[in-house]
Motif scaffolding. Structure first.
Motif, short mmCIF file in Angstrom:
data_model
loop_
_atom_site.label_atom_id
_atom_site.label_comp_id
_atom_site.label_asym_id
_atom_site.label_seq_id
_atom_site.Cartn_x
_atom_site.Cartn_y
_atom_site.Cartn_z
N SER A 80 19.11 13.47 -6.94
CA SER A 80 20.09 12.65 -6.24
C SER A 80 19.88 12.61 -4.74
CB SER A 80 21.50 13.14 -6.57
OG SER A 80 21.57 14.53 -6.37
N ASN A 81 19.46 13.71 -4.15
CA ASN A 81 19.35 13.76 -2.68
C ASN A 81 18.02 14.28 -2.22
OD1 ASN A 81 21.90 12.91 -1.62
ND2 ASN A 81 22.78 14.71 -2.63
N PHE A 82 16.94 13.66 -2.66
CA PHE A 82 15.64 14.13 -2.20
C PHE A 82 15.55 13.86 -0.70
CE2 PHE A 82 11.19 14.14 -1.22
CZ PHE A 82 10.71 15.18 -2.00
N PRO A 83 15.28 14.90 0.12
CA PRO A 83 15.29 14.70 1.57
C PRO A 83 14.11 13.84 2.02
CG PRO A 83 15.18 17.05 0.97
CD PRO A 83 14.95 16.27 -0.27
N LEU A 84 14.40 12.72 2.63
CA LEU A 84 13.32 11.85 3.10
C LEU A 84 13.04 12.14 4.57
CD1 LEU A 84 14.20 8.56 1.23
CD2 LEU A 84 12.23 10.05 0.88
N ASN A 85 12.45 13.31 4.79
CA ASN A 85 12.01 13.67 6.13
C ASN A 85 10.63 14.31 6.03
OD1 ASN A 85 12.21 16.48 5.57
ND2 ASN A 85 14.42 16.37 5.91
N MET A 86 10.08 14.76 7.15
CA MET A 86 8.70 15.24 7.14
C MET A 86 8.52 16.54 6.35
SD MET A 86 7.42 14.41 10.95
CE MET A 86 7.65 12.79 11.69
N TYR A 87 9.56 17.33 6.25
CA TYR A 87 9.45 18.62 5.55
C TYR A 87 10.47 18.70 4.41
CZ TYR A 87 6.84 19.83 9.76
OH TYR A 87 5.93 19.84 10.78
N PRO A 88 10.32 17.87 3.39
CA PRO A 88 11.36 17.82 2.34
C PRO A 88 11.54 19.14 1.59
CG PRO A 88 9.40 16.59 1.68
CD PRO A 88 9.22 16.93 3.13
N TYR A 89 10.43 19.83 1.34
CA TYR A 89 10.55 21.08 0.56
C TYR A 89 11.23 22.17 1.38
CZ TYR A 89 7.22 18.36 -2.16
OH TYR A 89 6.60 17.35 -2.86
N ALA B 37 0.84 -1.20 0.00
CA ALA B 37 0.00 0.00 0.00
C ALA B 37 0.88 1.25 0.00
CB ALA B 37 -0.92 -0.02 1.21
N ILE B 38 1.98 1.19 0.75
CA ILE B 38 2.92 2.33 0.76
C ILE B 38 3.53 2.53 -0.62
CG2 ILE B 38 5.15 3.12 1.67
CD1 ILE B 38 4.38 1.79 4.36
N LEU B 39 4.01 1.44 -1.21
CA LEU B 39 4.66 1.54 -2.53
C LEU B 39 3.68 2.01 -3.61
CD1 LEU B 39 6.92 -1.66 -2.40
CD2 LEU B 39 7.64 0.73 -2.17
N ARG B 40 2.42 1.56 -3.47
CA ARG B 40 1.39 1.98 -4.43
C ARG B 40 1.27 3.51 -4.44
NH1 ARG B 40 -2.95 -0.99 -2.50
NH2 ARG B 40 -2.01 -2.85 -3.42
N GLU B 41 1.35 4.11 -3.25
CA GLU B 41 1.28 5.58 -3.15
C GLU B 41 2.56 6.23 -3.70
OE1 GLU B 41 -1.17 7.54 -2.20
OE2 GLU B 41 -2.51 5.84 -1.79
N LEU B 42 3.71 5.63 -3.37
CA LEU B 42 4.98 6.28 -3.72
C LEU B 42 5.35 6.15 -5.19
CD1 LEU B 42 7.19 5.29 -0.65
CD2 LEU B 42 5.88 7.38 -1.00
N GLN B 43 4.69 5.22 -5.91
CA GLN B 43 4.98 5.13 -7.35
C GLN B 43 4.17 6.17 -8.12
OE1 GLN B 43 4.27 0.98 -8.32
NE2 GLN B 43 2.08 1.14 -7.95
N ILE C 177 13.18 0.06 -2.96
CA ILE C 177 13.11 1.39 -3.58
C ILE C 177 14.52 1.71 -4.05
CG2 ILE C 177 12.64 3.85 -3.24
CD1 ILE C 177 10.70 3.08 -1.01
N ARG C 178 14.68 1.83 -5.36
CA ARG C 178 16.02 2.08 -5.90
C ARG C 178 16.43 3.52 -5.63
NH1 ARG C 178 15.82 0.05 -11.57
NH2 ARG C 178 15.78 2.23 -12.14
N ARG C 179 15.49 4.43 -5.78
CA ARG C 179 15.77 5.82 -5.42
C ARG C 179 14.45 6.55 -5.24
NH1 ARG C 179 16.61 9.50 -9.89
NH2 ARG C 179 15.44 8.66 -11.63
N LEU D 132 5.69 5.72 8.39
CA LEU D 132 5.88 5.77 6.93
C LEU D 132 7.34 6.09 6.58
CD1 LEU D 132 4.67 5.81 3.99
CD2 LEU D 132 4.48 8.28 4.30
N MET D 133 7.89 7.13 7.25
CA MET D 133 9.27 7.52 6.97
C MET D 133 10.22 6.37 7.27
SD MET D 133 8.43 10.47 5.96
CE MET D 133 10.02 10.71 5.22
N GLN D 134 9.93 5.68 8.37
CA GLN D 134 10.74 4.53 8.75
C GLN D 134 10.72 3.44 7.66
OE1 GLN D 134 9.62 2.12 12.25
NE2 GLN D 134 10.02 4.00 13.42
N ARG D 135 9.52 3.13 7.17
CA ARG D 135 9.38 2.09 6.15
C ARG D 135 10.04 2.51 4.83
NH1 ARG D 135 10.28 -1.94 7.21
NH2 ARG D 135 9.55 -2.78 5.25
N ILE D 136 9.91 3.79 4.46
CA ILE D 136 10.55 4.26 3.22
C ILE D 136 12.06 4.07 3.33
CG2 ILE D 136 11.04 6.26 1.76
CD1 ILE D 136 8.29 7.37 2.46
N ASN D 137 12.61 4.51 4.45
CA ASN D 137 14.06 4.38 4.62
C ASN D 137 14.50 2.92 4.65
OD1 ASN D 137 15.28 7.10 4.71
ND2 ASN D 137 13.78 7.42 6.32
#
Lengths: 156, 157
Positions: free
Chosen positions: B17-26, A10-16, A53-55, A40-45
């Motif tokens: 290359s470095n999209f910030p993966l935190n709560m306030y990326p922008y 479900a997370i990946l479905r949103e992020l794609q 997630i490649r990037r 969510l942030m934890q799972r993404i990382n």
């Protein structure tokens, strides 16, 4: 291959899709999935660490970003040379993709590169340089003439 | 859209290359580039509207997900190529499809849940189009890079 549970799917479905343009974009994504923003942030990382997630990035349209000339260049490379040449191509800034492919007998060029340049001249010169530097005489520049489709894969 | 400003270029380089993966990326990117968060969001809206940014999101690894990808090619009579391309495009697993200057003049990528599933789709396409389609799967990957360095980037050196 990694087994993905339904929540990660479900997370990946949103992020794609496309990340919302608002100050806390991941909060909206988390709400849609039904998890907390922190989780969510934890799972993404974690999924980035696992390589699922490649990037995470902005995907550009190359032509509109100034890279107006793209070509697929296929090279005939002897099997024992493939790794050496493949790594040389990989080190080249203008080469975005490089693969060794299984090819049919009527297409004998086995090493594929995608090359991005700002002009036709730059492209031809680059390919000529690559050919001369690496001693590869048998290659085809297979330029695109029309784009019928370009999208991102929806896996789930 | 007029040509990219140096801020646009810095922003695009950062986001590739470095999209910030935190709560306030922008906000994070705005702070790094010395502009406001609203300013960043407005520029991104403009870059999306102009079609320079296709989307912002995750790029998944097909193989890690157990999916099978291959590059397919066909030799199609010129007067049938649009029609054949349309049939091929109707499959969701087809993500890129180009007419190219070669005897093999139609090239598309196919991603399917397994190698068997991709074979079934290719056979179906051969049947529907009446055109032979060859599959050229990757045996080895030397590079997958998608970030393009934007020139004239003074912000982010």
């Amino acid at each position: 291959m990694t087994i993905i549970n339904d929540q990660d799917k479900a997370i990946l479905r949103e992020l794609q899709g496309d990340l919302p343009l608002e100050p806390r974009p991941f909060a909206s994504v988390a709400a849609r999935v039904g998890v907390s923003e922190e989780y969510l942030m934890q799972r993404i990382n974690a999924m980035m660490d696992e390589g699922i997630i490649r990037r995470f990035a902005a995907i550009l349209r190359h032509q509109k970003a100034g890279y107006t000339v793209n070509a697929m260049v296929a090279w005939k490379v002897e099997p024992e040379q493939v790794d050496r040449i493949g790594m040389k191509f990989a080190a080249c800034e203008q080469v975005s993709h490089c693969y060794l492919r299984e090819v049919p007998s009527d297409f004998d060029k086995n090493l594929f590169t995608m090359v991005h340049c700002r002009s036709e001249e730059e492209l031809n010169l680059l390919v000529l340089n690559m050919s001369e530097l690496l001693g590869l005489e048998d290659y085809s520049i297979i330029s695109s003439e029309h784009e019928y489709k370009k999208t991102s894969m929806k896996y789930f | 859209m007029a040509s990219l400003t140096s801020l646009d270029k810095a922003l695009l380089n950062m986001m590739q290359s470095n999209f910030p993966l935190n709560m306030y990326p922008y906000k994070t990117m705005a702070d790094k580039l010395g502009v406001t968060e609203e300013g960043i969001i407005a520029r991104l809206e403009a870059l999306k509207t102009a079609g320079i940014i296709r989307r912002v999101g995750a790029v998944l690894d097909a193989r890690r997900l157990g999916f099978y990808s291959t590059l397919c090619a066909a030799k199609v009579a010129v007067d049938r190529i649009d029609e054949v391309a349309e049939i091929i495009n109707s499959y969701d697993g087809v993500t890129h499809n180009y007419r190219r200057a070669h005897e093999y003049n139609l090239w598309f990528t196919l991603t399917a849940p397994s190698q068997g599933a991709s074979r079934i789709i290719i056979d179906e396409l051969i049947h529907k189009t009446g055109v032979n389609i060859v599959s050229m799967p990757a045996l080895k990957t030397y590079k997958i890079k998608v970030a393009l360095e934007m020139e004239g980037d003074d912000h982010n050196k």
